[in-house]
Design a protein around this motif. Structure first.
Motif, PDB file in Angstrom:
ATOM      1  N   LEU A   1       0.858  -1.186   0.000  1.00 62.71           N
ATOM      2  CA  LEU A   1       0.000   0.000   0.000  1.00 62.71           C
ATOM      3  C   LEU A   1       0.893   1.235   0.000  1.00 62.71           C
ATOM      4  N   VAL A   2       0.664   2.130  -0.946  1.00 65.88           N
ATOM      5  CA  VAL A   2       1.504   3.321  -1.087  1.00 65.88           C
ATOM      6  C   VAL A   2       0.629   4.535  -1.384  1.00 65.88           C
ATOM      7  N   ARG A   3       1.250   5.708  -1.349  1.00 66.59           N
ATOM      8  CA  ARG A   3       0.541   6.914  -1.771  1.00 66.59           C
ATOM      9  C   ARG A   3       0.266   6.856  -3.272  1.00 66.59           C
ATOM     10  N   ALA A   4      -0.789   7.504  -3.695  1.00 70.09           N
ATOM     11  CA  ALA A   4      -1.225   7.399  -5.092  1.00 70.09           C
ATOM     12  C   ALA A   4      -0.196   7.939  -6.075  1.00 70.09           C
ATOM     13  N   ASP A   5       0.659   8.865  -5.620  1.00 67.60           N
ATOM     14  CA  ASP A   5       1.648   9.448  -6.530  1.00 67.60           C
ATOM     15  C   ASP A   5       3.006   8.741  -6.469  1.00 67.60           C
ATOM     16  N   GLU A   6       3.067   7.592  -5.810  1.00 70.80           N
ATOM     17  CA  GLU A   6       4.342   6.872  -5.681  1.00 70.80           C
ATOM     18  C   GLU A   6       4.812   6.349  -7.046  1.00 70.80           C
ATOM     19  N   SER A   7       6.047   6.711  -7.414  1.00 65.65           N
ATOM     20  CA  SER A   7       6.598   6.250  -8.687  1.00 65.65           C
ATOM     21  C   SER A   7       8.030   5.735  -8.546  1.00 65.65           C
ATOM     22  N   ARG A   8       8.562   5.743  -7.331  1.00 67.06           N
ATOM     23  CA  ARG A   8       9.958   5.334  -7.138  1.00 67.06           C
ATOM     24  C   ARG A   8      10.131   3.823  -7.142  1.00 67.06           C
TER      25      ARG A   8
ATOM     26  N   THR B   1      -0.493  -4.542   3.708  1.00 66.06           N
ATOM     27  CA  THR B   1      -1.844  -4.776   4.191  1.00 66.06           C
ATOM     28  C   THR B   1      -2.447  -5.976   3.485  1.00 66.06           C
ATOM     29  N   ASP B   2      -3.419  -6.620   4.130  1.00 63.52           N
ATOM     30  CA  ASP B   2      -4.131  -7.689   3.446  1.00 63.52           C
ATOM     31  C   ASP B   2      -4.979  -7.086   2.338  1.00 63.52           C
ATOM     32  N   SER B   3      -5.276  -7.897   1.346  1.00 66.27           N
ATOM     33  CA  SER B   3      -5.944  -7.398   0.140  1.00 66.27           C
ATOM     34  C   SER B   3      -7.315  -6.804   0.435  1.00 66.27           C
ATOM     35  N   ALA B   4      -8.080  -7.450   1.316  1.00 67.53           N
ATOM     36  CA  ALA B   4      -9.427  -6.968   1.604  1.00 67.53           C
ATOM     37  C   ALA B   4      -9.379  -5.594   2.266  1.00 67.53           C
ATOM     38  N   GLY B   5      -8.572  -5.475   3.320  1.00 67.85           N
ATOM     39  CA  GLY B   5      -8.449  -4.195   4.001  1.00 67.85           C
ATOM     40  C   GLY B   5      -7.847  -3.135   3.100  1.00 67.85           C
ATOM     41  N   GLY B   6      -6.853  -3.519   2.301  1.00 71.05           N
ATOM     42  CA  GLY B   6      -6.206  -2.576   1.404  1.00 71.05           C
ATOM     43  C   GLY B   6      -7.160  -2.002   0.381  1.00 71.05           C
ATOM     44  N   LYS B   7      -7.992  -2.857  -0.202  1.00 74.24           N
ATOM     45  CA  LYS B   7      -8.970  -2.387  -1.186  1.00 74.24           C
ATOM     46  C   LYS B   7      -9.950  -1.396  -0.552  1.00 74.24           C
ATOM     47  N   ALA B   8     -10.346  -1.673   0.682  1.00 75.79           N
ATOM     48  CA  ALA B   8     -11.257  -0.764   1.372  1.00 75.79           C
ATOM     49  C   ALA B   8     -10.580   0.569   1.664  1.00 75.79           C
ATOM     50  N   LEU B   9      -9.317   0.530   2.071  1.00 77.44           N
ATOM     51  CA  LEU B   9      -8.588   1.770   2.337  1.00 77.44           C
ATOM     52  C   LEU B   9      -8.437   2.607   1.066  1.00 77.44           C
TER      53      LEU B   9
ATOM     54  N   ILE C   1      -0.042  -1.752  -5.077  1.00 73.81           N
ATOM     55  CA  ILE C   1       0.844  -1.996  -6.210  1.00 73.81           C
ATOM     56  C   ILE C   1       1.454  -3.389  -6.126  1.00 73.81           C
ATOM     57  N   GLY C   2       1.922  -3.886  -7.258  1.00 69.57           N
ATOM     58  CA  GLY C   2       2.654  -5.139  -7.312  1.00 69.57           C
ATOM     59  C   GLY C   2       1.803  -6.374  -7.133  1.00 69.57           C
ATOM     60  N   ASP C   3       2.475  -7.511  -7.112  1.00 73.66           N
ATOM     61  CA  ASP C   3       1.823  -8.795  -6.899  1.00 73.66           C
ATOM     62  C   ASP C   3       1.702  -9.081  -5.412  1.00 73.66           C
ATOM     63  N   PRO C   4       0.802  -9.999  -5.009  1.00 74.87           N
ATOM     64  CA  PRO C   4       0.714 -10.360  -3.585  1.00 74.87           C
ATOM     65  C   PRO C   4       2.027 -10.943  -3.077  1.00 74.87           C
ATOM     66  N   LEU C   5       2.411 -10.544  -1.878  1.00 73.92           N
ATOM     67  CA  LEU C   5       3.662 -11.004  -1.287  1.00 73.92           C
ATOM     68  C   LEU C   5       3.485 -12.277  -0.473  1.00 73.92           C
ATOM     69  N   GLN C   6       2.281 -12.507  -0.003  1.00 72.66           N
ATOM     70  CA  GLN C   6       2.018 -13.690   0.815  1.00 72.66           C
ATOM     71  C   GLN C   6       0.513 -13.872   0.947  1.00 72.66           C
ATOM     72  N   ALA C   7       0.059 -15.117   0.993  1.00 78.98           N
ATOM     73  CA  ALA C   7      -1.351 -15.418   1.258  1.00 78.98           C
ATOM     74  C   ALA C   7      -1.485 -15.872   2.705  1.00 78.98           C
ATOM     75  N   GLU C   8      -2.596 -15.512   3.339  1.00 81.13           N
ATOM     76  CA  GLU C   8      -2.787 -15.882   4.740  1.00 81.13           C
ATOM     77  C   GLU C   8      -4.261 -16.106   5.039  1.00 81.13           C
TER      78      GLU C   8
END
Length: 265
Positions: free
Chosen positions: A124-131, A195-203, A214-221
């Motif tokens: 989870l990053v700020r919307a303008d993150e490009s680094r 963050t987990d995908s569900a919470g991240g999408k809500a945020l 951003i990116g692919d999932p790092l771990q499933a839980e």
């Protein structure tokens, strides 16, 4: 026509019979009181609603359904994340809920319910993150910081999947709550929160365009409720979880909190 109606009624009865039988088979806890501990800091699983000032969220709704179907009364108490597992292990509480990942080392202290939710950990990053757009690029830039709660799955994934495996790495900034780490991200004090995908999408959906995943999932839980070792609540709660999954109740709760809910601005 009467025969057709009778036939349809008979078929409907046959379809509904297994569901009714399954519902009747759920354990009855006889109205007993169950002390459930939570943190109220993991949006949208459990948090304090800014409009009402009341604790709400996915886990509260799921627990309300479980208490209704299994016939028990809930007494909620609060503690910090870092104290919760040990407190439940010490039988200070009957049950714990706060998006707790089912892990073998935790099973040495507490019993887990069957999973009630599967999630994946994302960046989870700020919307303008490009680094950076993936873990290697983040790790390669020594100036970038990640925010996390000590002892949580995102903390360990940040240390071992993103950085160098050093739990004392100064690039990991620790926060008391998940919400505090997200606030630090938005303020620019850290550059990444896992963050987990569900919470991240809500945020992201409620951030007004300020956050992104951003990116692919790092771990499933898998998430589960926790109990003192040998608790007689584990089996009934598992039966309740199975029933809520089977009739679509958990899906409806997920739609409510992860899709439809819009916090007051």
């Amino acid at each position: 026509m009467n025969r057709l109606k009778l036939s349809l009624a008979a078929m409907l009865a046959l379809v509904l019979l297994p569901v009714a039988a399954f519902a009747q088979a759920l354990p009855d806890l006889g109205g007993k009181s169950v002390v459930v501990v939570t943190e109220n800091a993991y949006f949208p699983l459990q948090f304090v609603d800014p409009a009402s000032g009341k604790p709400v969220g996915w886990e509260y709704d799921a627990m309300a359904e479980l208490s209704k179907r299994l016939n028990f009364k809930i007494e909620y108490q609060n503690t910090s994340w870092d104290a919760m597992i040990q407190a439940v292990s010490d039988k200070q509480y009957d049950m714990g809920m706060t998006g707790i990942t089912i892990k073998d080392d935790r099973k040495e202290k507490v019993d887990f319910s069957d999973p009630y939710m599967r999630s994946e950990i994302f960046m989870l990053v700020r919307a303008d993150e490009s680094r950076f757009a993936e873990p290697k690029a983040f790790a390669a830039d020594e100036k970038l910081l990640v925010g996390a709660q000590a002892g949580t799955s995102p903390f360990y994934v940040a240390v071992y999947n993103v950085l160098d495996g050093n739990e004392q790495n100064p690039r990991v900034k620790l926060f008391e709550t998940f919400a505090a780490s997200v606030a630090a991200l938005q303020a620019g004090d850290v550059d990444l929160v896992l963050t987990d995908s569900a919470g991240g999408k809500a945020l992201v959906a409620t951030s007004g365009g300020k956050l992104k995943l951003i990116g692919d999932p790092l771990q499933a839980e898998d998430f589960g409720f926790i109990f003192p070792k040998g608790s007689d609540l584990t089996a009934p709660i598992n039966a309740g979880i199975a029933a809520l999954k089977a009739d679509g109740t958990l899906d409806k709760i997920t739609q409510k909190w992860f899709v439809d809910y819009k916090p007051a601005q």
